[in-house]
Scaffold this motif. Structure first.
Motif, PDB file in Angstrom:
ATOM      1  N   VAL A   1     -22.542  -0.256 -57.845  1.00 46.49           N
ATOM      2  CA  VAL A   1     -21.696  -0.550 -58.996  1.00 46.49           C
ATOM      3  C   VAL A   1     -20.461  -1.327 -58.561  1.00 46.49           C
ATOM      4  N   SER A   2     -19.833  -0.887 -57.482  1.00 48.22           N
ATOM      5  CA  SER A   2     -18.652  -1.595 -56.991  1.00 48.22           C
ATOM      6  C   SER A   2     -18.462  -1.316 -55.505  1.00 48.22           C
ATOM      7  N   LYS A   3     -17.666  -2.175 -54.881  1.00 44.56           N
ATOM      8  CA  LYS A   3     -17.279  -2.006 -53.478  1.00 44.56           C
ATOM      9  C   LYS A   3     -15.765  -2.030 -53.405  1.00 44.56           C
TER      10      LYS A   3
ATOM     11  N   PHE B   1     -14.090   7.465 -71.807  1.00 43.90           N
ATOM     12  CA  PHE B   1     -12.883   6.989 -72.482  1.00 43.90           C
ATOM     13  C   PHE B   1     -11.627   7.666 -71.956  1.00 43.90           C
ATOM     14  N   ASP B   2     -11.749   8.839 -71.340  1.00 40.62           N
ATOM     15  CA  ASP B   2     -10.587   9.461 -70.699  1.00 40.62           C
ATOM     16  C   ASP B   2     -10.257   8.791 -69.364  1.00 40.62           C
ATOM     17  N   LEU B   3     -11.263   8.245 -68.698  1.00 41.15           N
ATOM     18  CA  LEU B   3     -11.040   7.576 -67.425  1.00 41.15           C
ATOM     19  C   LEU B   3     -10.396   6.206 -67.599  1.00 41.15           C
TER      20      LEU B   3
ATOM     21  N   GLY C   1      -6.592   7.832 -60.301  1.00 39.87           N
ATOM     22  CA  GLY C   1      -6.562   6.853 -59.225  1.00 39.87           C
ATOM     23  C   GLY C   1      -7.310   5.594 -59.618  1.00 39.87           C
ATOM     24  N   PRO C   2      -7.102   4.500 -58.884  1.00 40.96           N
ATOM     25  CA  PRO C   2      -7.672   3.216 -59.284  1.00 40.96           C
ATOM     26  C   PRO C   2      -9.196   3.144 -59.189  1.00 40.96           C
ATOM     27  N   VAL C   3      -9.788   3.857 -58.253  1.00 49.43           N
ATOM     28  CA  VAL C   3     -11.239   3.768 -58.067  1.00 49.43           C
ATOM     29  C   VAL C   3     -11.970   4.439 -59.228  1.00 49.43           C
TER      30      VAL C   3
ATOM     31  N   PRO D   1     -15.250   2.846 -66.028  1.00 49.61           N
ATOM     32  CA  PRO D   1     -15.749   2.349 -67.323  1.00 49.61           C
ATOM     33  C   PRO D   1     -15.980   0.838 -67.326  1.00 49.61           C
ATOM     34  N   GLN D   2     -15.102   0.065 -66.724  1.00 49.65           N
ATOM     35  CA  GLN D   2     -15.308  -1.380 -66.666  1.00 49.65           C
ATOM     36  C   GLN D   2     -16.525  -1.727 -65.829  1.00 49.65           C
ATOM     37  N   LYS D   3     -16.706  -1.035 -64.719  1.00 49.82           N
ATOM     38  CA  LYS D   3     -17.832  -1.316 -63.823  1.00 49.82           C
ATOM     39  C   LYS D   3     -19.165  -0.919 -64.454  1.00 49.82           C
TER      40      LYS D   3
END
Length: 111
Positions: free
Chosen positions: A33-35, A87-89, A97-99, A104-106
């Protein structure tokens, strides 16, 4: 050593939160999903590798893991498993935290 990233993730998931009744094949590890990269030995993680860094100190990958319809988690007594709606994240970096707050965007590309 000697195992792929997917095999290692399956082994870690089974060891950390898998029940003894479940088989290791129950985890369906999907795509990345992301790195995130940590260029130095500080706490800052970046969703990109800064151009001046040739060897990052850490690379963290978030993978999509599909669960079977019914499964049992074996959570240690000193840990808590909390279900948080997406939606809470969203845009809540102060709490998660940012990760975690970027999930939700990822994950939106999978819907």
């Amino acid at each position: 050593p000697g195992e792929s990233e997917r095999e290692g993730l399956t082994r870690l998931l089974t060891a950390k939160i898998g029940s003894s009744a479940g088989s290791p094949g129950d985890w369906e590890v999907g795509e990345v999903v992301s790195k995130w990269w940590r260029p130095n030995f500080d706490t800052a993680l970046f969703p990109y590798l800064p151009p001046h860094i040739t060897k990052p100190k850490e690379e963290m990958k978030q993978c999509l893991v599909r669960l079977p319809e019914t499964c049992t988690f074996a959570i240690p007594t000193d840990k808590n498993l909390v279900a948080v709606p997406l939606f809470d994240l969203f845009d809540n970096t102060a709490r998660y935290g940012p990760v975690i707050a970027s999930l939700p965007q990822k994950l939106s590309r999978f819907t």
